[in-house]
Design an enzyme around this catalytic site. Structure first.
Site, PDB file in Angstrom:
ATOM      1  N   ASP A 226       0.836  -1.211   0.000  1.00  0.00           N
ATOM      2  CA  ASP A 226       0.000   0.000   0.000  1.00  0.00           C
ATOM      3  C   ASP A 226       0.871   1.263   0.000  1.00  0.00           C
ATOM      4  O   ASP A 226       0.358   2.378  -0.059  1.00  0.00           O
ATOM      5  CB  ASP A 226      -1.007   0.002   1.155  1.00  0.00           C
ATOM      6  CG  ASP A 226      -0.350   0.081   2.521  1.00  0.00           C
ATOM      7  OD1 ASP A 226       0.894   0.049   2.601  1.00  0.00           O
ATOM      8  OD2 ASP A 226      -1.094   0.188   3.527  1.00  0.00           O
ATOM      9  N   SER A 227       2.195   1.076   0.029  1.00  0.00           N
ATOM     10  CA  SER A 227       3.107   2.212  -0.177  1.00  0.00           C
ATOM     11  C   SER A 227       2.860   2.843  -1.548  1.00  0.00           C
ATOM     12  O   SER A 227       3.288   3.971  -1.806  1.00  0.00           O
ATOM     13  CB  SER A 227       4.579   1.774  -0.056  1.00  0.00           C
ATOM     14  OG  SER A 227       4.835   0.669  -0.887  1.00  0.00           O
TER      15      SER A 227
ATOM     16  N   ASP B 217      -0.809  -6.553   0.101  1.00  0.00           N
ATOM     17  CA  ASP B 217      -0.816  -5.757   1.333  1.00  0.00           C
ATOM     18  C   ASP B 217      -2.244  -5.342   1.679  1.00  0.00           C
ATOM     19  O   ASP B 217      -2.934  -4.747   0.848  1.00  0.00           O
ATOM     20  CB  ASP B 217       0.049  -4.505   1.092  1.00  0.00           C
ATOM     21  CG  ASP B 217       0.643  -3.965   2.362  1.00  0.00           C
ATOM     22  OD1 ASP B 217       0.500  -4.606   3.416  1.00  0.00           O
ATOM     23  OD2 ASP B 217       1.281  -2.896   2.293  1.00  0.00           O
TER      24      ASP B 217
ATOM     25  N   LYS C 111      -0.438  -9.423   3.735  1.00  0.00           N
ATOM     26  CA  LYS C 111       0.317  -8.820   4.844  1.00  0.00           C
ATOM     27  C   LYS C 111      -0.588  -7.860   5.597  1.00  0.00           C
ATOM     28  O   LYS C 111      -1.339  -7.105   4.972  1.00  0.00           O
ATOM     29  CB  LYS C 111       1.547  -8.068   4.321  1.00  0.00           C
ATOM     30  CG  LYS C 111       2.315  -7.344   5.432  1.00  0.00           C
ATOM     31  CD  LYS C 111       3.611  -6.748   4.950  1.00  0.00           C
ATOM     32  CE  LYS C 111       3.483  -5.414   4.264  1.00  0.00           C
ATOM     33  NZ  LYS C 111       2.880  -4.343   5.099  1.00  0.00           N
TER      34      LYS C 111
ATOM     35  N   GLU D  87      -0.611  -5.210   9.292  1.00  0.00           N
ATOM     36  CA  GLU D  87       0.181  -4.556  10.341  1.00  0.00           C
ATOM     37  C   GLU D  87      -0.449  -4.820  11.699  1.00  0.00           C
ATOM     38  O   GLU D  87      -1.670  -4.881  11.817  1.00  0.00           O
ATOM     39  CB  GLU D  87       0.235  -3.042  10.075  1.00  0.00           C
ATOM     40  CG  GLU D  87       0.896  -2.705   8.754  1.00  0.00           C
ATOM     41  CD  GLU D  87       0.874  -1.204   8.444  1.00  0.00           C
ATOM     42  OE1 GLU D  87       0.530  -0.395   9.340  1.00  0.00           O
ATOM     43  OE2 GLU D  87       1.182  -0.847   7.299  1.00  0.00           O
TER      44      GLU D  87
ATOM     45  N   GLU E 217      10.040  -3.672  10.431  1.00  0.00           N
ATOM     46  CA  GLU E 217      10.399  -2.388   9.808  1.00  0.00           C
ATOM     47  C   GLU E 217      10.983  -1.411  10.819  1.00  0.00           C
ATOM     48  O   GLU E 217      10.405  -1.184  11.907  1.00  0.00           O
ATOM     49  CB  GLU E 217       9.144  -1.771   9.156  1.00  0.00           C
ATOM     50  CG  GLU E 217       9.426  -0.412   8.522  1.00  0.00           C
ATOM     51  CD  GLU E 217       8.300   0.108   7.637  1.00  0.00           C
ATOM     52  OE1 GLU E 217       7.291  -0.588   7.441  1.00  0.00           O
ATOM     53  OE2 GLU E 217       8.454   1.244   7.133  1.00  0.00           O
TER      54      GLU E 217
HETATM   55  O1  KIV Z   1       3.389  -1.009   1.564  1.00  0.00           O
HETATM   56  C1  KIV Z   1       4.578  -1.265   1.707  1.00  0.00           C
HETATM   57  O2  KIV Z   1       5.397  -1.158   0.802  1.00  0.00           O
HETATM   58  C2  KIV Z   1       5.016  -1.696   3.034  1.00  0.00           C
HETATM   59  C3  KIV Z   1       6.439  -1.423   3.367  1.00  0.00           C
HETATM   60  C4  KIV Z   1       6.574  -0.053   3.903  1.00  0.00           C
HETATM   61  C5  KIV Z   1       6.964  -2.398   4.321  1.00  0.00           C
HETATM   62  O3  KIV Z   1       4.233  -2.148   3.821  1.00  0.00           O
END
Ligand code: KIV
Length: 281
Positions: free
Chosen positions: A46-47, A85, A115, A117, A184
């Protein structure tokens, strides 16, 4: 085509002491290159809210665009272990909502895992996802989706209490069933302790050299994003400068009449141009 990377091949790398490589990716052309380079794990992260869509943080991403991008990445990198993500509020509301959204990554985008958090607070959600056949990568240390609570993108676990909490969260997530862990922005010692205790692959992004593998955001690694550069980034290319130079050269060529040249122009079929001129007389 290379052999498909699986959770088992990743575990084997850890057992053999081989490092795991991981990069983010958001689109088909970059996925083709990451596949060619043999990157083990690709995170459709989600970056992309920041690197692709220009937001100030990652909170603005939603499931539909994430799925579209993950589909493009999967097409370009069929052999990589693809992690989707979970965007902000796609899994925090309830385990049921998490299953529904994570299931889309698996069914619609062909992801190998998702993934999310969070630590102990996400244990129930991890259990629910795993029970629903969805492999999960945990994400501890700096959780970018908690930026409002953290007050910025700040490194974590730099005092004994903070480090102990992350180490404890790693244990709880592993017990809940995660298959992989991402750490991270923590000191290398925290990375080392967690990797040594874990029975699953631990990948670091700013977690030092002792973890089982490394992740970078591909736009950071290629110098394609310079709004800010975290301490842990190594730039392997200055893509921004190269692209800017090419764009400026293109503009100059057009303005000064150097482009297009004869080799860029289509030719009439034999005799057809003369015919056209006669018809236009
Ligand atoms: O979205 C992403 O690229 C991430 C990284 C910051 C670890 O979660």
């Amino acid at each position: 085509m290379r052999q498909k990377v699986t959770i088992h091949s990743l575990q084997e790398k850890v057992r053999n002491g081989e490092k795991i490589t991981m990069l983010t990716c958001y689109d088909y052309p970059m996925a083709l290159l990451e596949e060619k380079a043999g990157i083990d794990i690709i995170l459709c992260g989600d970056s992309m809210a920041m690197t692709v869509f220009g937001h100030e943080n990652t909170l603005g991403m939603t499931m539909d665009p994430m799925i579209l991008h993950a589909q493009a990445v999967r097409k370009g990198a069929p052999g990589a272990f693809l992690v989707g993500d979970m965007p902000y509020m796609s899994y925090q509301i309830s385990p049921q909502e998490a299953i529904r959204n994570a299931g889309r990554y698996m069914a619609e985008a062909g992801c190998d895992a998702v993934k999310l958090e969070g630590g102990a607070n996400m244990a129930k959600t991890v259990e629910a996802l795993v029970n629903a056949t969805i492999p999960v990568m945990g994400h501890l240390g700096l959780p970018p989706q908690s930026i409002a609570q953290l007050g910025g993108f700040k490194s974590q676990g730099r005092d004994a209490e903070g480090a102990k909490k992350i180490i404890e969260d790693a244990r709880i997530l592993e017990e809940a069933g995660i298959s992989l862990l991402l750490l991270e922005a923590v000191p290398p010692e925290v990375g080392a302790i967690i990797a040594e205790r874990a029975k699953i692959p631990v990948i670091g992004i700013g977690a030092g050299p002792h973890v089982h593998g490394q992740l970078l955001i591909v736009h950071d690694a290629l110098g394609f994003f310079d709004a800010f550069t975290p301490k842990f980034v190594k730039k392997y290319l200055d893509l921004n400068s190269s692209i800017l130079e090419a764009l400026e050269n293109y503009k100059q060529d057009v303005v000064e009449g150097r482009f297009p040249q004869e080799e860029h122009c289509y030719k009439f079929k034999a005799g057809e141009l003369e015919k056209l001129y006669q018809q236009l007389e």
